[in-house]
Design a protein around this motif. Structure first.
Motif, PDB file in Angstrom:
ATOM      1  N   TRP A  80      -1.959   6.121  -1.114  1.00  0.00           N
ATOM      2  CA  TRP A  80      -3.581   5.928  -1.904  1.00  0.00           C
ATOM      3  C   TRP A  80      -4.200   5.533  -0.880  1.00  0.00           C
ATOM      4  CZ3 TRP A  80      -7.294   2.894  -0.379  1.00  0.00           C
ATOM      5  CH2 TRP A  80      -8.417   1.754  -1.469  1.00  0.00           C
ATOM      6  N   LEU A 101     -20.177  -6.442   5.573  1.00  0.00           N
ATOM      7  CA  LEU A 101     -19.785  -5.375   6.324  1.00  0.00           C
ATOM      8  C   LEU A 101     -19.767  -6.929   6.993  1.00  0.00           C
ATOM      9  CD1 LEU A 101     -17.120  -3.721   7.418  1.00  0.00           C
ATOM     10  CD2 LEU A 101     -18.790  -1.796   7.721  1.00  0.00           C
ATOM     11  N   MET A 125     -15.581  -6.804   4.449  1.00  0.00           N
ATOM     12  CA  MET A 125     -15.653  -6.108   3.816  1.00  0.00           C
ATOM     13  C   MET A 125     -15.992  -5.560   2.377  1.00  0.00           C
ATOM     14  SD  MET A 125     -15.925  -1.964   4.906  1.00  0.00           S
ATOM     15  CE  MET A 125     -14.358  -1.731   4.026  1.00  0.00           C
ATOM     16  N   THR A 153       0.947  -1.288  -0.130  1.00  0.00           N
ATOM     17  CA  THR A 153      -0.260   0.369   0.496  1.00  0.00           C
ATOM     18  C   THR A 153       0.836   1.082   0.136  1.00  0.00           C
ATOM     19  OG1 THR A 153      -1.737   0.860   0.571  1.00  0.00           O
ATOM     20  CG2 THR A 153       0.053  -0.022   2.428  1.00  0.00           C
ATOM     21  N   CYS A 198     -20.798   0.820  13.750  1.00  0.00           N
ATOM     22  CA  CYS A 198     -20.195   2.340  13.602  1.00  0.00           C
ATOM     23  C   CYS A 198     -21.793   3.069  13.599  1.00  0.00           C
ATOM     24  CB  CYS A 198     -20.175   2.324  12.343  1.00  0.00           C
ATOM     25  SG  CYS A 198     -17.926   1.433  11.597  1.00  0.00           S
ATOM     26  N   ARG A 201      -7.762   8.093  -0.474  1.00  0.00           N
ATOM     27  CA  ARG A 201      -8.946   7.356  -0.932  1.00  0.00           C
ATOM     28  C   ARG A 201     -10.028   7.818  -0.383  1.00  0.00           C
ATOM     29  NH1 ARG A 201      -9.748   3.408  -5.957  1.00  0.00           N
ATOM     30  NH2 ARG A 201      -7.650   3.461  -6.655  1.00  0.00           N
ATOM     31  N   ARG A 240      -5.076  -5.589   2.835  1.00  0.00           N
ATOM     32  CA  ARG A 240      -5.191  -4.246   2.544  1.00  0.00           C
ATOM     33  C   ARG A 240      -6.117  -3.479   2.312  1.00  0.00           C
ATOM     34  NH1 ARG A 240      -2.143  -3.327  -3.319  1.00  0.00           N
ATOM     35  NH2 ARG A 240      -3.881  -4.225  -4.342  1.00  0.00           N
ATOM     36  N   ASN A 265     -10.915   5.373  10.751  1.00  0.00           N
ATOM     37  CA  ASN A 265     -12.396   4.851  11.337  1.00  0.00           C
ATOM     38  C   ASN A 265     -12.366   3.754  12.862  1.00  0.00           C
ATOM     39  OD1 ASN A 265     -14.715   3.508  12.098  1.00  0.00           O
ATOM     40  ND2 ASN A 265     -15.174   2.743   9.790  1.00  0.00           N
ATOM     41  N   GLY A 279     -16.603  -2.851   0.550  1.00  0.00           N
ATOM     42  CA  GLY A 279     -15.989  -1.816   0.106  1.00  0.00           C
ATOM     43  C   GLY A 279     -16.733  -0.405  -0.630  1.00  0.00           C
ATOM     44  N   GLN A 280     -16.968  -1.501  -2.149  1.00  0.00           N
ATOM     45  CA  GLN A 280     -17.555  -0.426  -2.664  1.00  0.00           C
ATOM     46  C   GLN A 280     -19.427  -0.165  -2.505  1.00  0.00           C
ATOM     47  OE1 GLN A 280     -16.544  -0.878  -7.285  1.00  0.00           O
ATOM     48  NE2 GLN A 280     -14.791  -0.154  -6.730  1.00  0.00           N
ATOM     49  N   GLY A 315     -22.796   1.349   9.502  1.00  0.00           N
ATOM     50  CA  GLY A 315     -22.278   0.719   9.583  1.00  0.00           C
ATOM     51  C   GLY A 315     -23.260  -0.401   9.306  1.00  0.00           C
ATOM     52  N   ALA A 316     -21.768  -1.247   9.639  1.00  0.00           N
ATOM     53  CA  ALA A 316     -22.552  -2.906   9.470  1.00  0.00           C
ATOM     54  C   ALA A 316     -23.821  -3.355   9.826  1.00  0.00           C
ATOM     55  CB  ALA A 316     -21.099  -3.847   9.791  1.00  0.00           C
ATOM     56  N   ALA A 329     -15.690   7.310   8.651  1.00  0.00           N
ATOM     57  CA  ALA A 329     -15.426   5.901   7.841  1.00  0.00           C
ATOM     58  C   ALA A 329     -14.675   6.854   6.754  1.00  0.00           C
ATOM     59  CB  ALA A 329     -16.741   5.696   7.350  1.00  0.00           C
ATOM     60  N   ASN A 330     -14.471   8.162   5.919  1.00  0.00           N
ATOM     61  CA  ASN A 330     -14.241   8.101   4.549  1.00  0.00           C
ATOM     62  C   ASN A 330     -14.207   9.399   4.703  1.00  0.00           C
ATOM     63  OD1 ASN A 330     -13.508   8.356   1.629  1.00  0.00           O
ATOM     64  ND2 ASN A 330     -13.333   6.659   1.572  1.00  0.00           N
TER      65      ASN A 330
HETATM   66  N1  ACO Z   1      -3.623   0.355  -1.276  1.00  0.00           N
HETATM   67  C1  ACO Z   1      -3.157   0.408  -2.220  1.00  0.00           C
HETATM   68  N2  ACO Z   1      -4.659  -0.460  -2.972  1.00  0.00           N
HETATM   69  C2  ACO Z   1      -4.953  -0.775  -2.600  1.00  0.00           C
HETATM   70  C3  ACO Z   1      -5.629  -0.945  -1.242  1.00  0.00           C
HETATM   71  C4  ACO Z   1      -4.008  -0.281  -0.320  1.00  0.00           C
HETATM   72  N3  ACO Z   1      -4.723  -0.306   1.178  1.00  0.00           N
HETATM   73  N4  ACO Z   1      -7.172  -1.429  -1.075  1.00  0.00           N
HETATM   74  C5  ACO Z   1      -7.428  -1.821  -2.577  1.00  0.00           C
HETATM   75  N5  ACO Z   1      -6.698  -1.421  -3.220  1.00  0.00           N
HETATM   76  C6  ACO Z   1      -6.586  -1.737  -4.724  1.00  0.00           C
HETATM   77  C7  ACO Z   1      -7.802  -2.452  -4.577  1.00  0.00           C
HETATM   78  O1  ACO Z   1      -6.916  -4.184  -5.106  1.00  0.00           O
HETATM   79  C8  ACO Z   1      -7.909  -2.275  -6.281  1.00  0.00           C
HETATM   80  O2  ACO Z   1      -6.998  -2.889  -7.115  1.00  0.00           O
HETATM   81  P1  ACO Z   1      -7.251  -3.244  -8.257  1.00  0.00           P
HETATM   82  O3  ACO Z   1      -7.835  -2.859  -9.350  1.00  0.00           O
HETATM   83  O4  ACO Z   1      -5.713  -3.440  -9.023  1.00  0.00           O
HETATM   84  O5  ACO Z   1      -7.692  -4.927  -8.143  1.00  0.00           O
HETATM   85  C9  ACO Z   1      -7.797  -0.720  -6.255  1.00  0.00           C
HETATM   86  O6  ACO Z   1      -6.962  -0.306  -5.112  1.00  0.00           O
HETATM   87  C10 ACO Z   1      -9.356  -0.474  -5.867  1.00  0.00           C
HETATM   88  O7  ACO Z   1     -10.163  -0.808  -5.174  1.00  0.00           O
HETATM   89  P2  ACO Z   1     -11.150  -0.547  -4.648  1.00  0.00           P
HETATM   90  O8  ACO Z   1     -11.715  -1.858  -3.926  1.00  0.00           O
HETATM   91  O9  ACO Z   1     -12.407  -0.286  -5.670  1.00  0.00           O
HETATM   92  O10 ACO Z   1     -11.217   0.497  -3.856  1.00  0.00           O
HETATM   93  P3  ACO Z   1     -11.731   2.301  -3.476  1.00  0.00           P
HETATM   94  O11 ACO Z   1     -12.292   4.009  -4.585  1.00  0.00           O
HETATM   95  O12 ACO Z   1     -13.362   1.588  -3.578  1.00  0.00           O
HETATM   96  O13 ACO Z   1     -11.795   2.537  -2.414  1.00  0.00           O
HETATM   97  C11 ACO Z   1     -12.768   2.342   0.419  1.00  0.00           C
HETATM   98  C12 ACO Z   1     -11.911   1.446  -1.481  1.00  0.00           C
HETATM   99  C13 ACO Z   1     -11.177   3.326   0.368  1.00  0.00           C
HETATM  100  C14 ACO Z   1     -12.717   0.897   1.497  1.00  0.00           C
HETATM  101  C15 ACO Z   1     -13.764   2.814  -0.169  1.00  0.00           C
HETATM  102  O14 ACO Z   1     -14.338   1.899  -0.950  1.00  0.00           O
HETATM  103  C16 ACO Z   1     -14.540   2.936   1.357  1.00  0.00           C
HETATM  104  O15 ACO Z   1     -14.231   3.793   2.151  1.00  0.00           O
HETATM  105  N6  ACO Z   1     -15.750   2.337   0.925  1.00  0.00           N
HETATM  106  C17 ACO Z   1     -16.496   2.602   2.630  1.00  0.00           C
HETATM  107  C18 ACO Z   1     -16.281   1.700   3.773  1.00  0.00           C
HETATM  108  C19 ACO Z   1     -16.461   2.133   5.030  1.00  0.00           C
HETATM  109  O16 ACO Z   1     -16.355   3.272   4.690  1.00  0.00           O
HETATM  110  N7  ACO Z   1     -16.724   1.281   5.464  1.00  0.00           N
HETATM  111  C20 ACO Z   1     -16.515   1.472   7.238  1.00  0.00           C
HETATM  112  C21 ACO Z   1     -18.616   1.457   7.584  1.00  0.00           C
HETATM  113  S1  ACO Z   1     -17.903   0.890   9.208  1.00  0.00           S
HETATM  114  C22 ACO Z   1     -18.649   0.004  10.206  1.00  0.00           C
HETATM  115  O17 ACO Z   1     -19.453  -0.393  10.447  1.00  0.00           O
HETATM  116  C23 ACO Z   1     -17.004  -0.968  10.778  1.00  0.00           C
END
Ligand code: ACO
Length: 337
Positions: free
Chosen positions: A36, A194, A221, A32, A115, A40, A154, A288, A223-224, A319-320, A260-261
């Motif tokens: 990144w 999640l 999770m 990572t 969350c 993000r 990651r 988070n 994520g998307q 969240g979840a 969260a983001n």
């Molecule tokens: N470092 C580098 N690359 C990464 C990482 C990382 N940490 N994580 C994922 N990637 C890569 C992936 O492998 C993917 O690569 P690929 O295209 O070659 O397959 C690329 O980055 C894009 O991955 P996506 O999952 O599509 O990334 P996205 O833009 O959707 O961002 C994120 C991911 C940040 C998790 C986003 O979806 C998000 O914030 N979602 C909400 C999550 C959230 O808020 N969760 C908590 C809820 S609260 C609770 O109840 C606990």
């Protein structure tokens, strides 16, 4: 029928592990990068509990601070509600907080809603005060999800951090209410997005009794999906609490969302028409922290005198579950405005 009792939010507290882990440090073992993670999510660092830290101890410190700020004695607390998904005892960690505070007259129990946990606990606690069952309640949000993530995944481990924070809530004098309106929602059909699921392995006790024994899997999770859910549903519940109160987004002093983001915060604020200057965020330093994010941010803003008595705050947790909700809050007690 007598009018329901009003709520006053009169104290806050927070406690975080001392160990700071930056994005660069994560890159030492994960594929990572700081770029990144920052671009993000907005996260630059998070606090991680070491083996010397405990959820119960951090929760107790946060609760003690909230109690002192409210000016209560420990024996005046009627209820301690601990929102957490990572208790140190699955029978409940709240009793450990009660013992540490010496809150001998308080009943103490845990509430689990990931969350959304803190917001759900705040709303639940308010019902005890409104009904007259309790006068003084400590609501704690705490999670140490670093102990529940897969540190090789990651896609999830970079998002979470550890922390605890608390709010003191009490019956208000007539004419004041610190919890104006609220909405709570669950969509269990999407719970698979999640999870921190229990996994059972069959255990043969004798020929006719096969019991199960198990442990928990790390956080998984989509994520998307969670992202899409948050940016769609959170503005709707926030609009709903504003409409219920007969208020508009322009009248808000602060927007206090589950941290969260950064992109979710910006998208929700834009949809509501709330300017960036009114959006509270400490994601950069903490990531988070699950049930702790809302009270942690609230406490920081109260300490910095950004949130002041009388300020109107729209808050949303999500969240979840999937679970989500919103509440319109007014900080402080009437004599302090
Ligand atoms: N470092 C580098 N690359 C990464 C990482 C990382 N940490 N994580 C994922 N990637 C890569 C992936 O492998 C993917 O690569 P690929 O295209 O070659 O397959 C690329 O980055 C894009 O991955 P996506 O999952 O599509 O990334 P996205 O833009 O959707 O961002 C994120 C991911 C940040 C998790 C986003 O979806 C998000 O914030 N979602 C909400 C999550 C959230 O808020 N969760 C908590 C809820 S609260 C609770 O109840 C606990």
């Amino acid at each position: 029928m007598s009018a329901a009792v009003g709520i006053a939010l009169t104290g806050s507290g927070a406690a975080s592990p001392a160990r700071v882990v930056t994005n660069d440090e994560l890159s030492l073992w994960l594929d990572t990068s700081d770029d990144w993670i920052r671009s993000r999510t907005g996260i630059a660092a998070r606090r991680i509990a070491t083996a010397d830290d405990s959820l119960e101890s951090l929760s107790s410190q946060a609760a003690q601070q909230a109690l002192e700020q409210a000016g209560w004695r420990p024996d005046q607390v009627d209820l301690i509600l601990l929102a957490t998904s990572s208790p140190e005892d699955l029978f409940g960690s709240a009793p450990a907080v009660q013992a540490a505070l010496g809150a001998s007259n308080a009943v103490a129990f845990d509430l689990t809603a990931a969350c959304s946990g803190f917001l759900f606990a705040l709303i639940t606690a308010a019902q005890y005060i409104r009904s007259g069952a309790c006068r003084r309640v400590l609501v704690v949000g705490a999670d140490l999800l670093s102990r529940w993530v897969d540190w090789q995944d990651r896609r999830t481990c970079v998002l979470f951090g550890d922390g605890a924070a608390a709010v003191a809530m009490e019956a208000a004098p007539e004419g004041w209410d610190g919890l104006l309106t609220m909405v709570m929602r669950t969509d269990g059909r999407r719970r698979g997005c999640l999870t921190m699921a229990h996994q059972v392995t069959p255990q043969v006790l004798h020929d006719h009794l096969h019991a199960g024994f198990g442990g928990f899997r790390p956080i998984a999770m989509d994520g998307q999906e969670v992202y899409k859910f948050a940016v769609q549903q959170v503005p709707l519940v926030l609009t709903q609490v504003l409409e219920q109160a007969g208020l508009t987004a322009e009248q808000l002093d602060w927007l206090l969302l589950h941290q969260a983001n950064e992109r979710i915060l910006a998208s929700v604020a834009q949809r509501l028409g709330v300017p960036a200057a009114k959006v509270l965020s400490n994601l950069g330093s903490y990531g988070n922290t699950s049930a702790a994010t809302i009270p942690l941010m609230l406490h920081e803003a109260v300490e910095a005198q950004r949130i002041r008595p009388g300020h109107l705050i729209a808050s949303s947790g999500f969240g979840a579950g999937l679970s989500w909700g919103a509440a319109l809050l007014r900080w402080g007690r009437p004599d302090a405005t």
